[in-house]
Design an enzyme around this catalytic site. Structure first.
Site, PDB file in Angstrom:
ATOM      1  N   SER A 153       0.593  -1.280  -0.031  1.00 15.29           N
ATOM      2  CA  SER A 153       0.159   0.046   0.061  1.00 15.29           C
ATOM      3  C   SER A 153       0.815   1.007  -0.053  1.00 15.29           C
ATOM      4  CB  SER A 153      -0.874  -0.193   1.172  1.00 15.29           C
ATOM      5  OG  SER A 153      -1.472   1.060   1.394  1.00 15.29           O
ATOM      6  N   TYR A 163      -1.823  -0.401  10.082  1.00 20.06           N
ATOM      7  CA  TYR A 163      -2.138  -1.110   8.802  1.00 20.06           C
ATOM      8  C   TYR A 163      -0.775  -0.824   8.000  1.00 20.06           C
ATOM      9  CZ  TYR A 163      -3.765  -1.179   3.978  1.00 20.06           C
ATOM     10  OH  TYR A 163      -4.063  -1.275   2.688  1.00 20.06           O
TER      11      TYR A 163
END
Length: 260
Positions: A153, A163
């Site tokens: 990401s 995350y």
């Protein structure tokens, strides 16, 4: 044809597994992309019925596909997934480690994160990709090579949330696998998407959120895009066209993360 060298974008005769391939997510787009290129696709997700719907839609369009339920944190469940790919279609050539937790991950200070939550997110976002890769590699070796694509990401550059931490750790797994598996002609690369308008992406960054307004001032070109914008990179990393690429992170984000 360029200077006598042909570029092959076909996956005809190949078998691909896509985790996180339920309806409404990036995995559904990945499964369709690989099927359209000729691969038989195992659509795997913890939501088995949803994965089966994706597979059924592909079959209705003339592709070969099967939906399976998988818990990527469970080694036995992962082994069942890869055995299903081998028994149904003859082997495994491509693994796309797309399944992850995103919208449900605590976005607050990491030191305030509940430890059980921390472990669960690590289990899914990092250990799941490890278990799936470990299970698929023997089948790839039997077929003379293969491709692993991990979904990281833009939020990992730099990480500022749990995350993001898991996604940066996934980059470390990617480069390590590239080094270890190169002699077996298995490549390992990662795609780092920007803000994708999937169901999870819309939940994480809803319309009207302050982050949406901020990111528009930061991204060089387009801050938001449909999942289909990732398809070209996926094909590059899985077809013979990209056979000399390994250990790389490809940022597909409209110019959010700019790296020399």
């Amino acid at each position: 044809m360029t200077d006598g060298v042909s570029v092959d974008w076909s996956l005809q005769g190949k078998v691909a597994i896509v985790t996180g391939a339920a309806t409404g997510g990036i995995g559904e787009t990945y499964a369709r992309t690989l099927a359209t290129a000729g691969a038989a696709v195992v659509c795997a997700d913890i939501r088995e019925e949803s994965a089966a719907k994706v597979a059924a839609a592909l079959e209705a369009d003339g592709h070969r596909a099967v939906g399976v339920g998988v818990d990527i944190t469970d080694p036995d469940s992962v082994e069942t997934m890869t055995r299903t790919a081998a028994s149904t279609f003859g082997g495994v050539d491509v693994l796309v480690n797309n399944a992850a937790l995103m919208a449900t991950v605590d976005q607050g200070p990491v030191l305030a994160c509940d430890y059980d939550h921390w472990k669960h997110v690590m289990d899914v976002n990092l250990n799941g990709a490890y278990l799936c890769s470990r299970s698929a590699v023997p089948y790839m070796r039997e077929r003379g090579g293969g491709r692993i694509v991990n979904q990281t990401s833009g939020g990992a550059y730099p990480p500022s949330t749990l995350y993001g931490i898991t996604k940066l750790a996934l980059v470390g797994l990617t480069t390590t696998l590239a080094r270890e598996l190169g002699p077996s002609r298995i490549t390992a690369n990662a795609i780092a998407p920007g803000l994708v308008e999937s169901e999870a992406g819309k939940e994480l960054v809803p319309e009207g959120s302050p982050f949406r307004a901020m990111i528009k001032q930061v991204v060089a070109m387009e801050p938001f895009a449909a999942p289909e914008e990732l398809s070209g990179t996926l094909l590059l990393l899985t077809t013979p066209a990209g056979r000399w690429i390994t250990g790389q992170v490809v940022h597909v984000d409209g110019g959010w993360v700019l790296r020399p």
